[in-house]
Write a protein that holds these residues in place. Structure first.
Motif, PDB file in Angstrom:
ATOM      1  N   VAL A 306      -3.282   9.993   2.320  1.00  0.00           N
ATOM      2  CA  VAL A 306      -2.337   8.978   2.792  1.00  0.00           C
ATOM      3  C   VAL A 306      -1.685   8.340   1.575  1.00  0.00           C
ATOM      4  CG1 VAL A 306      -4.068   7.112   2.923  1.00  0.00           C
ATOM      5  CG2 VAL A 306      -1.954   6.996   4.324  1.00  0.00           C
ATOM      6  N   TRP A 307      -0.369   8.143   1.649  1.00  0.00           N
ATOM      7  CA  TRP A 307       0.399   7.559   0.546  1.00  0.00           C
ATOM      8  C   TRP A 307       1.128   6.308   1.073  1.00  0.00           C
ATOM      9  CZ3 TRP A 307       0.460  12.833   1.735  1.00  0.00           C
ATOM     10  CH2 TRP A 307      -0.004  13.708   0.743  1.00  0.00           C
ATOM     11  N   THR A 308       1.125   5.260   0.260  1.00  0.00           N
ATOM     12  CA  THR A 308       1.912   4.073   0.626  1.00  0.00           C
ATOM     13  C   THR A 308       2.792   3.709  -0.559  1.00  0.00           C
ATOM     14  OG1 THR A 308       0.270   2.552  -0.254  1.00  0.00           O
ATOM     15  CG2 THR A 308       0.024   3.188   2.071  1.00  0.00           C
ATOM     16  N   ASP A 309       3.757   2.819  -0.334  1.00  0.00           N
ATOM     17  CA  ASP A 309       4.597   2.351  -1.441  1.00  0.00           C
ATOM     18  C   ASP A 309       3.888   1.199  -2.133  1.00  0.00           C
ATOM     19  OD1 ASP A 309       6.217  -0.352  -0.107  1.00  0.00           O
ATOM     20  OD2 ASP A 309       5.087   1.031   1.139  1.00  0.00           O
ATOM     21  N   GLU A 310       4.392   0.798  -3.283  1.00  0.00           N
ATOM     22  CA  GLU A 310       3.686  -0.217  -4.086  1.00  0.00           C
ATOM     23  C   GLU A 310       3.618  -1.563  -3.357  1.00  0.00           C
ATOM     24  OE1 GLU A 310       6.407   1.238  -4.835  1.00  0.00           O
ATOM     25  OE2 GLU A 310       7.898  -0.396  -4.737  1.00  0.00           O
ATOM     26  N   LYS A 311       4.570  -1.826  -2.442  1.00  0.00           N
ATOM     27  CA  LYS A 311       4.537  -3.107  -1.718  1.00  0.00           C
ATOM     28  C   LYS A 311       3.766  -2.986  -0.397  1.00  0.00           C
ATOM     29  CE  LYS A 311       9.122  -4.825  -3.295  1.00  0.00           C
ATOM     30  NZ  LYS A 311      10.427  -4.212  -2.843  1.00  0.00           N
TER      31      LYS A 311
END
Ligand code: AVJ
Length: 320
Positions: A306-311
């Protein structure tokens, strides 16, 4: 582009579509709590308005997902391997698809599935132009219904692609059902899915109430569609758009609110609206990575990555 016969699905007959639309509208608006299904947003005008929503400053979902995909497609390509078969649910304009197709190693076939026929075929033409060697087989179908796509001869994994947090339109129990059907009926090896993360009310509500009023037009377009396709008499100026965050249910709800007591007709059917009464038109459920993993696991999938953005606004998961 070729429409091969090996694909079994409830082909959409356009007459059925309008009958189905009429039936769903009459059913939804005759209920004690008036509702309309969000899939009916996507006529040609609605699909175009949604495309514009994706460009508004408030609607962070699309550009954040593109950013995440840009950073993780190489890893996805490594995991999924070469000569993959990609099936995309609710493909629309397929902008994200290009990111994925460019990164994958010699993808074999791409199958976009969408309910908006004109929009799908136009997007497919444009894509075929950019990927002349790729076998593209569009399917005009409602992916929330049973979908069986026979596997093509040849090696390579089957990757399902479901971006944009469209999974958020389904109630959690319906989402589990959809996820398990994709595993069993579509026999997918991998499922790449984008979902929106729970966050503060202000950011969520402004994403669905953009200052330029495009989301309002997108929502109210449903009444315009009823007037033009079902001979309705809705006075659009007597209704307003509303989107609010239901914290308890972790979902943004879209509503069309009646500004005064009024009557509208759809053919012979008379519908009374009290002042302030609403038509519930969409749910957009928000998840955490943990709550989404729990749902995917319940449906029989394993969360590979799973990947998320920095925010931490949005997430992209690869299920295996
Ligand atoms: C296309 C379903 C992902 O829920 O955010 C955008 C649709 N509704 N603005 C979403 C939508 C209002 C969008 N999805």
């Amino acid at each position: 582009m070729n429409l091969t016969p090996t694909i079994e699905h409830e082909a959409l007959d356009m007459n059925d579509v309008s009958d189905e639309f009429r039936h769903a509208v009459v059913l939804g608006l005759s209920a004690p709590i008036k509702t309309l299904e969000c899939k009916y947003f996507y006529d040609e005008v609605g699909s175009e308005l949604f495309n514009q929503i994706c460009g508004t400053p408030e609607y962070y979902l699309t550009r954040t997902e593109n950013q995440i995909l840009t950073s993780c497609v190489a890893k996805i390509s490594e995991i999924v391997g070469e000569r993959a078969e990609i099936i995309e649910l609710g493909s629309g304009a397929s902008l994200k698809t290009r990111l994925l197709l460019e990164a994958l190693n010699r993808p074999r076939v791409y199958v976009p599935v969408d309910i908006s026929a004109e929009y799908l075929l136009r997007a497919t033409d444009a894509l075929q132009h950019d990927f002349p060697m790729l076998d593209i087989s569009p399917i005009i179908a409602d992916f929330s219904k049973n979908l069986h796509i026979a596997r093509r001869e040849g090696e390579g994994n089957r990757l399902l692609f479901f971006p944009g947090s469209t999974i958020g339109n389904f109630k959690p129990e319906e989402a589990v059902n959809l996820l398990s059907r994709t595993l069993n009926d579509l026999m997918a090896d991998y499922f790449l899915i984008g979902f929106d993360l729970v966050k503060e009310r202000k950011t969520l509500e402004s994403a669905y109430n953009d200052a330029s009023g495009i989301t309002a037009a997108f929502n109210l377009n449903l009444l315009k569609r009823i007037n033009s396709e079902l001979n309705g008499t809705f006075d659009i100026s007597k209704f307003r758009h509303e989107a609010r965050y239901n914290q308890a249910k972790r979902r943004v709800e879209m509503h069309i609110v009646s500004l005064k007591a009024q009557r509208a007709r759809i053919g012979e059917l008379e519908l009374d609206f009290a002042s302030g009464e609403s038509i519930h038109t969409e749910n957009c459920y928000k998840y955490s990575c943990n709550s989404f993993e729990a749902m995917a696991t319940e449906a029989g999938w394993r969360m590979e990555r799973v990947w998320t953005d920095e925010k931490n606004l949005f997430a992209v998961a690869l299920l295996a």
